[in-house]
Design an enzyme around this catalytic site. Structure first.
Site, PDB file in Angstrom:
ATOM      1  N   HIS A 161      49.511  -3.619  -3.596  1.00 21.12           N
ATOM      2  CA  HIS A 161      50.101  -2.456  -2.935  1.00 21.12           C
ATOM      3  C   HIS A 161      51.320  -2.913  -2.149  1.00 21.12           C
ATOM      4  CE1 HIS A 161      45.990  -1.229  -3.816  1.00 21.12           C
ATOM      5  NE2 HIS A 161      46.439   0.016  -3.821  1.00 21.12           N
ATOM      6  N   HIS A 212      49.915  12.403  -5.129  1.00 24.08           N
ATOM      7  CA  HIS A 212      48.716  11.575  -4.966  1.00 24.08           C
ATOM      8  C   HIS A 212      47.449  12.424  -4.916  1.00 24.08           C
ATOM      9  CE1 HIS A 212      46.460   7.907  -3.710  1.00 24.08           C
ATOM     10  NE2 HIS A 212      47.463   7.306  -4.319  1.00 24.08           N
ATOM     11  N   ASP A 236      51.344  -0.448  -6.257  1.00 21.06           N
ATOM     12  CA  ASP A 236      51.300   0.994  -6.024  1.00 21.06           C
ATOM     13  C   ASP A 236      52.013   1.297  -4.712  1.00 21.06           C
ATOM     14  OD1 ASP A 236      49.828   1.129  -8.305  1.00 21.06           O
ATOM     15  OD2 ASP A 236      47.988   1.860  -7.357  1.00 21.06           O
ATOM     16  N   HIS A 296      53.213   7.412 -10.316  1.00 16.19           N
ATOM     17  CA  HIS A 296      51.901   7.348  -9.646  1.00 16.19           C
ATOM     18  C   HIS A 296      51.508   8.741  -9.144  1.00 16.19           C
ATOM     19  CE1 HIS A 296      48.491   5.444  -7.938  1.00 16.19           C
ATOM     20  NE2 HIS A 296      48.915   5.318  -6.702  1.00 16.19           N
ATOM     21  N   TYR A 349      44.158   6.868  -6.991  1.00 14.94           N
ATOM     22  CA  TYR A 349      42.788   6.432  -6.681  1.00 14.94           C
ATOM     23  C   TYR A 349      42.112   5.738  -7.867  1.00 14.94           C
ATOM     24  CZ  TYR A 349      43.708  10.061  -3.192  1.00 14.94           C
ATOM     25  OH  TYR A 349      44.289  10.839  -2.225  1.00 14.94           O
TER      26      TYR A 349
END
Length: 256
Positions: free
Chosen positions: A205, A115, A60, A111, A152
């Protein structure tokens, strides 16, 4: 008075026992109905039922960009490709890194654009947000994303339905490296190699402190165990949900 209370207590106990017995009878004699009731919730894909030793690693990218090129170099050394879920604002800041990922053969997927907590958005807002990110990625890579990882890891039925209404597939993970907690390289390595199974999707990540240090050992260990690394689009099963595959209550995608 005490006798009345005792009588009522016995009646309640008997009623509870009868209800429990009825529930057990229903589950035993109608297991498919019971399973269907438990799996009505809409789920993303967490992992895939695979007989072959296949694994997909994913990253991510939402904030920093310190290690992106190093991650590309590490995976190039082992001739493997991964899936990067990038935020639209990250694409705005680092278009050269997005292009480098795509040029190196890695998947660049969605993604979200900002966010946001998608469960707090309307269906129209979710679609608009994802399309904004898709547009940015496609402008840099020439390829429009087909996969989404909700920010998340949060979702509900309307988030999953909104994603699938766009012809996209929501993706989670079944192996969490917890690299964002700044675990040591050895801790990250042990977490991943001990939990991976055929069809696993691993979460990393791109800007975590010790991920570049841990990644070579993870790759080497899994290669020695006979695993093949593929991007997520190649590990998930194609077709229509309910026709070609199902997603069980754990989020495992299974062939019909």
């Amino acid at each position: 008075m005490g006798k009345i209370l005792l009588f009522r207590k016995k009646r309640l106990t008997a009623l509870a026992c009868a209800l429990a017995a009825a529930l057990i009878f229903y589950v035993v004699n109608y297991p498919y109905a019971a399973t269907a009731a438990a799996t009505n919730r809409q789920l993303p894909i967490y992992c895939v039922q695979r007989d072959q030793k296949m694994v997909a690693i994913s990253f991510d990218a939402a904030w920093g960009n310190e290690d992106t090129q190093e991650l590309i170099d590490i995976m190039d050394r082992y001739d493997i490709t991964a899936t990067f879920f990038v935020v639209g604002s990250w694409v705005d800041k680092y278009p050269e890194s997005v292009k480098a990922l795509s040029d190196a053969g890695h998947e660049v997927m969605n993604h979200s654009n900002s966010h946001a907590h998608m469960s707090q958005l309307s269906t129209q807002e979710i679609v608009a947000d994802l399309n904004a990110c898709n547009d940015k990625i496609e402008a840099v890579t020439g390829v429009r994303p087909t996969l989404v990882r909700p920010p998340y890891g949060e979702y509900d039925d309307h988030v999953i339905n909104a994603v699938r209404s766009m012809g996209m597939e929501p993706i989670q993970w079944d192996v969490d490296s917890l690299d964002w907690k700044d675990l040591s390289a050895s801790e990250i390595t042990q977490r991943v190699v001990n939990k991976v199974q055929p069809g696993s999707i691993v979460l990393f990540h791109n800007a975590a402190l010790h991920t570049p240090e841990a990644l070579p050992g993870i790759i080497e260990t899994l290669l020695q165990e006979g695993y093949t690394f593929v991007p997520i689009s190649q590990i998930i099963l194609p077709g229509e949900c309910g026709t070609d595959y199902t997603i069980d209550h754990t989020g495992r995608q299974c062939p019909c």
